[in-house]
Write a protein that holds these residues in place. Structure first.
Motif, PDB file in Angstrom:
ATOM      1  N   THR A  95      27.176 -44.823 -16.301  1.00 15.84           N
ATOM      2  CA  THR A  95      26.615 -46.205 -16.366  1.00 15.84           C
ATOM      3  C   THR A  95      27.456 -47.044 -16.850  1.00 15.84           C
ATOM      4  O   THR A  95      28.088 -46.693 -17.871  1.00 15.84           O
ATOM      5  N   LYS A 149      14.686 -45.815  -8.306  1.00 16.83           N
ATOM      6  CA  LYS A 149      14.217 -46.692  -9.232  1.00 16.83           C
ATOM      7  C   LYS A 149      15.412 -47.072 -10.256  1.00 16.83           C
ATOM      8  O   LYS A 149      16.413 -46.476 -10.478  1.00 16.83           O
ATOM      9  N   LYS A 150      15.150 -48.327 -10.560  1.00 18.98           N
ATOM     10  CA  LYS A 150      16.369 -48.746 -11.650  1.00 18.98           C
ATOM     11  C   LYS A 150      15.635 -48.384 -13.043  1.00 18.98           C
ATOM     12  O   LYS A 150      14.478 -49.009 -13.373  1.00 18.98           O
ATOM     13  N   GLU A 193      15.013 -56.657 -15.162  1.00 15.39           N
ATOM     14  CA  GLU A 193      16.317 -56.261 -14.193  1.00 15.39           C
ATOM     15  C   GLU A 193      15.865 -54.764 -13.676  1.00 15.39           C
ATOM     16  O   GLU A 193      16.603 -54.091 -12.975  1.00 15.39           O
ATOM     17  N   VAL A 194      15.068 -53.984 -14.491  1.00 17.44           N
ATOM     18  CA  VAL A 194      14.572 -52.741 -14.131  1.00 17.44           C
ATOM     19  C   VAL A 194      13.317 -52.613 -13.851  1.00 17.44           C
ATOM     20  O   VAL A 194      12.296 -53.305 -13.829  1.00 17.44           O
ATOM     21  N   GLU A 249      20.133 -43.448 -11.429  1.00 20.41           N
ATOM     22  CA  GLU A 249      21.033 -44.035 -10.816  1.00 20.41           C
ATOM     23  C   GLU A 249      21.445 -45.298 -11.298  1.00 20.41           C
ATOM     24  O   GLU A 249      20.800 -46.359 -11.506  1.00 20.41           O
ATOM     25  N   ASN A 250      22.683 -45.319 -12.114  1.00 23.75           N
ATOM     26  CA  ASN A 250      23.364 -46.378 -12.810  1.00 23.75           C
ATOM     27  C   ASN A 250      22.378 -47.296 -13.712  1.00 23.75           C
ATOM     28  O   ASN A 250      22.080 -48.367 -13.586  1.00 23.75           O
ATOM     29  N   PRO A 251      21.504 -46.323 -14.643  1.00 27.70           N
ATOM     30  CA  PRO A 251      20.797 -46.960 -15.468  1.00 27.70           C
ATOM     31  C   PRO A 251      21.280 -48.115 -16.588  1.00 27.70           C
ATOM     32  O   PRO A 251      22.600 -47.791 -16.854  1.00 27.70           O
TER      33      PRO A 251
END
Length: 252
Positions: A148, A102-103, A176-177, A124-126
């Motif tokens: 990030t 998940k973003k 975007e999330v 993961e790269n929030p």
């Protein structure tokens, strides 16, 4: 849930902004079971009530606590010396559910920023959005940038980062999330929850409430939520049921 009070050895005490202190404490047994969004209940001198502090970060041996001096208890705590052993009950409460694939957008306001660092390390790269009143209270920016490339800073008066509120940035990034996690003042959380609802995005919020016992035995941190049968409203203990709730469960 097991409530375990143990001694943690203080390995670091640094004032990282005016009145804001950064503790690193050693206790492998409890540090390794700590999850994002949980908190520690710290005994302070001869005070009857412990002080609840969100866990900023943890690894297999240590926890990190970042707190602001707001009264006599935290003032005493801020004067602890490296090598001191602090009596702490932790980890307490139900934290954030950070899932792989998940973003996330992670949002912190004021002293609600520290617990989002642990989430940033796990996600993961929030997208990270942090908000403060002014430049003198800005903390942990370099720490977030370890995890990030998207770290956004806003201040109420524009003395650091962009002038405005965390919701200004959220409105630009929300498409975007997949999900939003937030911690901070209730008015901020309410605004974030409304934006997420409008956009159909999942949202988890960590509530900041005064606490007494920290284990659900008293009523100091009672908060109205929709967690009853069939979504009925009821009062729940933030220290036990929370501090993290689904946004739709909270009666703002």
């Amino acid at each position: 849930m097991k409530y375990d009070a143990q001694l943690f050895r203080l390995e670091k005490n640094e004032e990282i902004a005016k009145g804001i202190f950064d503790f690193v404490l050693y206790n492998p047994q409890l540090a390794e079971i700590t999850k994002e969004g949980q908190f520690a209940h710290v005994k302070v001198g001869n005070k009857t009530l412990r002080r609840p502090i969100s866990i900023c970060d943890a690894d297999n041996e240590r926890i990190r606590l970042v707190f602001q001096v707001k009264g006599e208890g935290t003032e005493i705590l801020s004067k602890a010396k490296v090598g001191d052993e602090l009596d702490i009950i932790c980890p307490l409460g139900h934290g954030f559910d950070i899932q792989k694939g998940k973003k996330y957008c992670l949002i912190g306001g004021g002293i609600g920023v520290p617990p989002m660092l642990y989430c940033a390390k796990t996600a993961e790269n929030p997208v990270v959005i942090t908000g403060f009143r002014n430049k003198d209270l800005v903390i942990l920016q370099d720490d977030f940038k370890k995890y990030t490339d998207e770290v956004y800073l806003v201040t109420d008066d524009g003395t650091a980062g962009e002038k405005g509120f965390v919701t200004d940035v959220l409105k630009k990034k929300i498409d975007e999330v997949d999900e939003v996690c937030a911690c901070g003042p209730m008015v901020m959380l309410k605004a974030i929850a409304e934006i997420c609802k409008e956009k159909g995005k999942s949202c988890q919020v960590s509530l900041e409430e005064r606490m007494g016992c920290g284990i659900g035995a008293c009523l100091v941190c009672a908060c109205k939520t929709r967690t009853g049968e069939n979504g009925e409203e009821e009062y729940t203990h933030v220290c036990k049921k929370g501090p993290v709730y689904k946004a739709e469960e909270v009666v703002f």
